[in-house]
Design a protein around this motif. Structure first.
Motif, mmCIF file in Angstrom:
data_model
loop_
_atom_site.group_PDB
_atom_site.id
_atom_site.type_symbol
_atom_site.label_atom_id
_atom_site.label_comp_id
_atom_site.label_asym_id
_atom_site.label_seq_id
_atom_site.Cartn_x
_atom_site.Cartn_y
_atom_site.Cartn_z
ATOM 1 N N ASP A 21 0.845 -1.189 0.000
ATOM 2 C CA ASP A 21 0.000 0.000 0.000
ATOM 3 C C ASP A 21 0.882 1.241 0.000
ATOM 4 O O ASP A 21 2.024 1.204 0.466
ATOM 5 N N TRP A 22 0.337 2.330 -0.532
ATOM 6 C CA TRP A 22 0.958 3.645 -0.385
ATOM 7 C C TRP A 22 -0.130 4.678 -0.224
ATOM 8 O O TRP A 22 -1.232 4.523 -0.736
ATOM 9 N N PHE A 23 0.189 5.703 0.555
ATOM 10 C CA PHE A 23 -0.738 6.803 0.776
ATOM 11 C C PHE A 23 0.059 7.995 1.293
ATOM 12 O O PHE A 23 1.206 7.843 1.737
ATOM 13 N N PHE A 24 -0.542 9.149 1.224
ATOM 14 C CA PHE A 24 0.074 10.361 1.758
ATOM 15 C C PHE A 24 -0.627 10.700 3.063
ATOM 16 O O PHE A 24 -1.853 10.747 3.120
ATOM 17 N N ASP A 25 0.162 10.921 4.114
ATOM 18 C CA ASP A 25 -0.439 11.224 5.415
ATOM 19 C C ASP A 25 -0.857 12.687 5.497
ATOM 20 O O ASP A 25 -0.740 13.437 4.517
ATOM 21 N N ALA A 26 -1.348 13.092 6.655
ATOM 22 C CA ALA A 26 -1.875 14.447 6.839
ATOM 23 C C ALA A 26 -0.829 15.533 6.586
ATOM 24 O O ALA A 26 -1.170 16.654 6.213
ATOM 25 N N LYS A 27 0.443 15.201 6.765
ATOM 26 C CA LYS A 27 1.523 16.173 6.522
ATOM 27 C C LYS A 27 1.974 16.170 5.066
ATOM 28 O O LYS A 27 2.831 16.947 4.692
ATOM 29 N N GLY A 28 1.413 15.278 4.271
ATOM 30 C CA GLY A 28 1.817 15.176 2.877
ATOM 31 C C GLY A 28 3.013 14.270 2.656
ATOM 32 O O GLY A 28 3.582 14.234 1.565
ATOM 33 N N ASP A 29 3.400 13.531 3.688
ATOM 34 C CA ASP A 29 4.514 12.594 3.568
ATOM 35 C C ASP A 29 4.023 11.260 3.016
ATOM 36 O O ASP A 29 2.905 10.827 3.315
ATOM 37 N N LEU A 30 4.857 10.641 2.221
ATOM 38 C CA LEU A 30 4.522 9.353 1.613
ATOM 39 C C LEU A 30 4.743 8.231 2.612
ATOM 40 O O LEU A 30 5.816 8.120 3.212
ATOM 41 N N GLN A 31 3.729 7.405 2.757
ATOM 42 C CA GLN A 31 3.795 6.215 3.606
ATOM 43 C C GLN A 31 3.646 4.991 2.707
ATOM 44 O O GLN A 31 2.691 4.892 1.944
ATOM 45 N N VAL A 32 4.615 4.084 2.784
ATOM 46 C CA VAL A 32 4.583 2.840 2.018
ATOM 47 C C VAL A 32 4.549 1.695 3.024
ATOM 48 O O VAL A 32 5.336 1.684 3.978
ATOM 49 N N ARG A 33 3.637 0.752 2.806
ATOM 50 C CA ARG A 33 3.505 -0.407 3.683
ATOM 51 C C ARG A 33 3.535 -1.670 2.832
ATOM 52 O O ARG A 33 2.813 -1.790 1.846
ATOM 53 N N VAL A 34 4.387 -2.602 3.240
ATOM 54 C CA VAL A 34 4.511 -3.888 2.569
ATOM 55 C C VAL A 34 4.422 -4.965 3.630
ATOM 56 O O VAL A 34 5.016 -4.842 4.700
ATOM 57 N N SER A 35 3.682 -6.027 3.347
ATOM 58 C CA SER A 35 3.587 -7.153 4.276
ATOM 59 C C SER A 35 4.781 -8.083 4.087
ATOM 60 O O SER A 35 5.392 -8.126 3.012
ATOM 61 N N PRO A 36 5.129 -8.844 5.120
ATOM 62 C CA PRO A 36 6.302 -9.724 5.062
ATOM 63 C C PRO A 36 6.206 -10.761 3.941
ATOM 64 O O PRO A 36 5.134 -11.265 3.623
ATOM 65 N N MET A 37 7.367 -11.067 3.388
ATOM 66 C CA MET A 37 7.478 -12.113 2.367
ATOM 67 C C MET A 37 8.614 -13.037 2.786
ATOM 68 O O MET A 37 9.298 -12.795 3.786
#
Length: 135
Positions: A21-37
């Motif tokens: 997943d990716w999204f921009f938080d309230a500050k406009g910073d990019l957040q990337v989330r990946v589940s374990p592989m």
């Protein structure tokens, strides 16, 4: 813009997400989330794909990702076994996804990842949010 990449359990992903997943938080910073592989290189390749895709989206559209989320949600309601919403004609982030996939393939090759094995694990591990909800 700051970029934060985290490896998190699948259970902590947003409900409409499976695997990455990716999204921009309230500050406009990019957040990337990946589940374990099974291999850290897979996690890095997937995270870099997500980051690349998001940066390109931001460059062309800004931090509003409502079109991305809306498209993904509709896609996963009708495609229970396919994570590649970005490949779909009409996808609002199709160009960004395709460029991110090209960069991901280059990185995978440089890291010694066998693409077919990586792709099989992605498909088996992250069948899509709709498939996960049905279990």
């Amino acid at each position: 813009m700051n970029i934060t990449i985290k490896i998190i359990p699948e259970s902590e992903q947003r409900p409409e997400v499976s695997g990455a997943d990716w999204f921009f938080d309230a500050k406009g910073d990019l957040q990337v989330r990946v589940s374990p592989m099974s291999d850290w290189r897979y996690e890095v390749a997937l995270a870099m794909h997500e980051a690349f895709e998001a940066v390109l989206w931001f460059h062309h559209h800004g931090p509003d990702v409502s079109a991305v989320d809306a498209f993904d949600q509709q896609f996963y309601e009708t495609h229970t076994d396919d994570l590649d919403a970005g490949d779909e004609p009409g996808c609002p982030y199709r160009q960004e996804h395709n460029s991110a996939t090209a960069a991901e393939r280059i990185l995978a090759g440089d890291l010694g990842i066998v693409w077919a094995e990586y792709d099989r694990e992605l498909a088996a591990t992250y069948p899509g949010p709709t498939a996960v909800k049905k279990q």
